[in-house]
Scaffold this motif. Structure first.
Motif, short mmCIF file in Angstrom:
data_model
loop_
_atom_site.label_atom_id
_atom_site.label_comp_id
_atom_site.label_asym_id
_atom_site.label_seq_id
_atom_site.Cartn_x
_atom_site.Cartn_y
_atom_site.Cartn_z
N VAL A 1 23.77 67.91 16.25
CA VAL A 1 23.28 66.63 16.09
C VAL A 1 22.09 66.53 16.16
O VAL A 1 21.58 65.51 15.68
CB VAL A 1 24.27 65.83 17.21
CG1 VAL A 1 23.87 64.32 17.21
CG2 VAL A 1 25.65 65.60 16.53
N LEU B 1 26.27 65.29 11.99
CA LEU B 1 25.68 64.04 12.31
C LEU B 1 26.42 62.90 11.93
O LEU B 1 26.64 61.95 12.68
CB LEU B 1 24.25 64.02 11.63
CG LEU B 1 23.55 62.63 12.09
CD1 LEU B 1 23.42 62.58 13.55
CD2 LEU B 1 21.87 62.82 11.31
N LYS C 1 29.55 62.44 14.02
CA LYS C 1 28.95 62.02 15.28
C LYS C 1 28.76 60.50 15.37
O LYS C 1 29.39 59.73 16.18
CB LYS C 1 27.84 62.62 15.87
CG LYS C 1 27.13 62.11 17.20
CD LYS C 1 26.10 60.89 17.06
CE LYS C 1 25.58 60.44 18.55
NZ LYS C 1 24.30 59.64 18.13
#
Length: 359
Positions: free
Chosen positions: A175, A287, A290
């Motif tokens: 991330v 990402l 997340k």
């Protein structure tokens, strides 16, 4: 197409059955249940009927002073009655378990299954999620075959701070790498980004075909029958704010996208697509998850559903790194003529012929 014909009602062993299920009753039950997923709503059935050859065969059961329950069913259109299938849901449409405000009494659960067993169809199937009350499993008649699955779910109950701690260290590093790389992320809830999402999905089909040693033309034909563009457009148009497309771009080019659906306390990751050689180095896919998980926490969701995958597969390992746990879930199928088994044998023969590699 919402209804397959006039609504009919009957009384069997004290159980009143109405089909198709009244929309208001079904929606009320879905809204009152903390367990119901977006795939158990009447709008989901509308999407199935709008994008493939199915009619509404849902059934509403009332017993005494109970609040009633709905079994979502889609019936294949245009087939002879004795060969037709009634499923909750057809392949690739997810969980279509009965919808009720509370768990039914054992007698009611048994009566529902007995009614389904009597339907004049070759196949009847119902897919339950891992949160299904045990009363259903104990009520399944011997006429139904049990189909085991493993469903991965991330518990969001502690908020995103707690979830971030559940991520494996490699995920948190990925991330941060995506954030530092300057990945641009856009989220859309109007359907505008569906074409961009679908273009990336086509890239994934090509990658999956290569990994599985499947001819690309066959893979595209097969996947585009299951997941045509109109399927995603219909879902996005139908659910509006409850359907989010998360798109990651790098240096002006879309490289990864995921579609996430929401109903009540449940967020559901549904599909994804990416250009792997561009997305992986900057960890764009990780990402996106997340950010979607963080958004689900912020909007009050308790669970983030990753769907089914075989334990110990690369897909399930990825889900586990994001903190998800695998839970047993079950489908149940009653079939008179073994058409499903025949179809599976044929598919298996084709896979052996082309040297198909399973995940």
């Amino acid at each position: 197409m919402r209804f397959s014909g006039p609504r009919t009602s009957s009384i069997l062993d004290g159980l009143r059955v109405t089909t198709p299920a009244p929309r208001d009753a079904w929606q009320r039950l879905a809204d009152e249940s903390d367990e119901a997923l977006i795939t158990q709503t009447p709008d989901w059935l509308d999407c199935i009927c709008a994008t493939d050859s199915y009619d509404d065969a849902s059934r509403f059961y009332e017993f005494g002073d109970s609040g009633g329950l709905v079994v979502p069913l889609a019936r294949r259109r245009g087939w002879p009655a004795r060969l037709v299938a009634q499923d909750a849901w057809p392949s690739e449409w997810g969980i279509g378990a009965p919808v009720a405000a509370e768990a039914p009494a054992p007698r009611l659960a048994r009566a529902v299954f007995e009614d389904l067993a009597r339907l004049p169809s070759n196949r009847v199937s119902v897919r339950f999620g891992p949160n299904a009350d045990p009363v259903w499993q104990s009520a399944v008649p011997s006429a139904f075959t049990t189909l085991p699955h493993t469903t991965y779910i991330l518990d969001l109950g502690g908020g995103f701070g707690d979830v971030w701690g559940q991520f494996r260290g490699s995920v948190r590093t990925a991330v941060r790498k995506g954030e530092k790389a300057g990945v641009d992320v856009e989220v859309d809830r109007t359907g505008r980004l569906v074409p961009a999402f679908y273009a990336l999905y086509q890239h994934s089909i090509a990658r999956w075909a290569e990994q599985a040693n499947e001819p690309l033309a066959l893979a595209r034909w097969r996947r585009n029958r299951i997941d045509p563009l109109r399927k995603f457009q219909t879902v996005a148009d139908t659910f509006a704010e409850s359907c989010a497309v998360w798109l990651a771009s790098y240096e002006g080019r879309p490289v990864a996208a995921i579609m996430v659906l929401r109903h009540g306390p449940h967020a559901k990751y549904w599909r994804s697509g990416m250009i792997k050689e561009l997305a992986n180095p900057i960890r764009a896919g990780t990402l996106l998850h997340k950010l979607a998980i963080e958004d689900a926490c912020a909007t009050g969701c308790r669970f983030y559903h990753f769907g089914d995958s075989p334990p110990d597969s690369s897909v399930s390992v990825f889900k586990e790194r994001l903190g998800a746990r695998g839970y047993p879930s079950f489908g149940y199928r009653r079939e008179v003529l073994p058409l499903t088994a025949g179809d599976q044998l044929l598919r298996g023969a084709v896979k052996r012929l082309i040297g198909f590699k399973e995940e």
